[in-house]
Design a protein around this motif. Structure first.
Motif, PDB file in Angstrom:
ATOM      1  N   PRO A 245      -3.586 -14.733  -1.417  1.00  0.00           N
ATOM      2  CA  PRO A 245      -2.184 -14.290  -1.489  1.00  0.00           C
ATOM      3  C   PRO A 245      -1.290 -15.229  -2.291  1.00  0.00           C
ATOM      4  O   PRO A 245      -0.421 -14.774  -3.049  1.00  0.00           O
ATOM      5  CB  PRO A 245      -1.764 -14.232  -0.015  1.00  0.00           C
ATOM      6  N   GLU A 246      -1.504 -16.539  -2.151  1.00  0.00           N
ATOM      7  CA  GLU A 246      -0.660 -17.499  -2.874  1.00  0.00           C
ATOM      8  C   GLU A 246      -0.836 -17.356  -4.383  1.00  0.00           C
ATOM      9  O   GLU A 246       0.138 -17.419  -5.142  1.00  0.00           O
ATOM     10  CB  GLU A 246      -0.991 -18.934  -2.447  1.00  0.00           C
TER      11      GLU A 246
ATOM     12  N   ALA B  69       0.805 -14.114  -5.557  1.00  0.00           N
ATOM     13  CA  ALA B  69       2.258 -14.285  -5.633  1.00  0.00           C
ATOM     14  C   ALA B  69       2.641 -15.031  -6.907  1.00  0.00           C
ATOM     15  O   ALA B  69       3.630 -14.678  -7.570  1.00  0.00           O
ATOM     16  CB  ALA B  69       2.765 -15.026  -4.396  1.00  0.00           C
TER      17      ALA B  69
ATOM     18  N   GLN C  49      -1.657  -8.620   0.653  1.00  0.00           N
ATOM     19  CA  GLN C  49      -1.296  -8.492  -0.754  1.00  0.00           C
ATOM     20  C   GLN C  49       0.114  -7.917  -0.917  1.00  0.00           C
ATOM     21  O   GLN C  49       0.841  -8.294  -1.842  1.00  0.00           O
ATOM     22  CB  GLN C  49      -2.339  -7.659  -1.503  1.00  0.00           C
TER      23      GLN C  49
ATOM     24  N   ALA D 192       2.369 -10.793  -0.516  1.00  0.00           N
ATOM     25  CA  ALA D 192       2.355 -11.674  -1.681  1.00  0.00           C
ATOM     26  C   ALA D 192       3.301 -11.170  -2.757  1.00  0.00           C
ATOM     27  O   ALA D 192       4.022 -11.953  -3.393  1.00  0.00           O
ATOM     28  CB  ALA D 192       0.933 -11.788  -2.231  1.00  0.00           C
TER      29      ALA D 192
END
Length: 253
Positions: free
Chosen positions: A82-83, A86, A126, A129
């Motif tokens: 997710p990071e 993003a 997701q 994110a």
């Protein structure tokens, strides 16, 4: 009160010498342009050209963000932390916004593309994110997506503006999601059929699914795909039908 509806389309989806769709013609029809940001399609020259014309036509510019997948046109699901997702979304928004500002405009909303769009309907991580990226860049930016998706629910929970959209030329399943591309009824290309569907959506908030059931789809924006066969003629027919039905066309952002 008259129904107010936005018309959006995915634009700027060529790359280098390869062209896809008629951006200029569609910009004369739509009220919002989802501009590819270079990850699934688009390049700096195309991005700048589309932004310049959108500004000249007073069409709202949206960042059409996707997976880093030029070969697959962003239609292949990619597993990402997710990071990192993003960060990728943040990069795309910032790139397009910089180009838009150089032409006297700015990014006014964000919409995921392709596999990322569909993934954020059901994948909470997701979806979060994408929302995190928008919040980090500019929390005043609305997010455009499928009604009842994790994306729009999470955006609303985080205080962002969640804007539901419907699809003019895509088939629906009975649960309100889109029929998988390549399946029966996934794409509707007859301009008269599409026009009737869009007028019904605007008036009643309902569309007939591929299995014949009525599905409620309350939307503020209506997507016209730029890569659908006969996209320009279809878009023009939809616009004319909506105006004839008394629908007022205006961007949501």
């Amino acid at each position: 009160m008259p129904v107010i509806l936005d018309l959006n389309s995915d634009l700027g989806e060529g790359f280098g010498a390869w062209e896809l769709g008629d951006d200029s013609a569609l910009l004369s029809v739509v009220t919002s342009a989802n501009v590819a940001c270079g990850f699934h399609a688009g390049d700096p020259t195309i991005m700048r050209r589309v932004c310049a014309e959108a500004v000249g036509r007073d069409v709202s510019i949206g960042a059409q963000v996707g997976y880093r997948d030029l070969a697959g046109f962003g239609r292949r699901a990619i597993e990402m932390e997710p990071e990192r997702l993003a960060d990728d979304v943040l990069y795309q928004i910032a790139a397009l916004d910089g180009i838009a500002r150089s032409e006297g405009g700015r990014v006014r909303y964000v919409k995921p593309h392709g596999a990322l769009y569909h993934r954020t309907v059901t994948d909470r991580e997701q979806a979060a994110a994408v929302v995190a990226a928008v919040s980090a860049y500019d929390p005043s930016l609305p997010i455009l997506g499928l009604p009842n998706s994790h994306l729009l629910r999470h955006a609303a929970e985080k205080g962002l503006t969640a804007v539901p959209e419907a699809f003019a030329d895509r088939g629906y399943l009975s649960d309100g999601t889109l029929a998988k591309r390549g399946g029966t009824g996934a794409l509707v290309t007859d301009p008269e059929v599409v026009a009737r569907r869009c007028v019904a959506l605007a008036r009643t908030g309902q569309v007939t699914a591929v299995d014949g059931t009525a599905v409620t789809v309350r939307a503020r924006s209506l997507c016209l795909h730029g890569d659908t066969p006969g996209a320009v003629a279809l878009a023009r027919r939809v616009r004319a039908a909506l105006l004839d039905a008394g629908v007022r066309l205006a961007p949501f952002a």
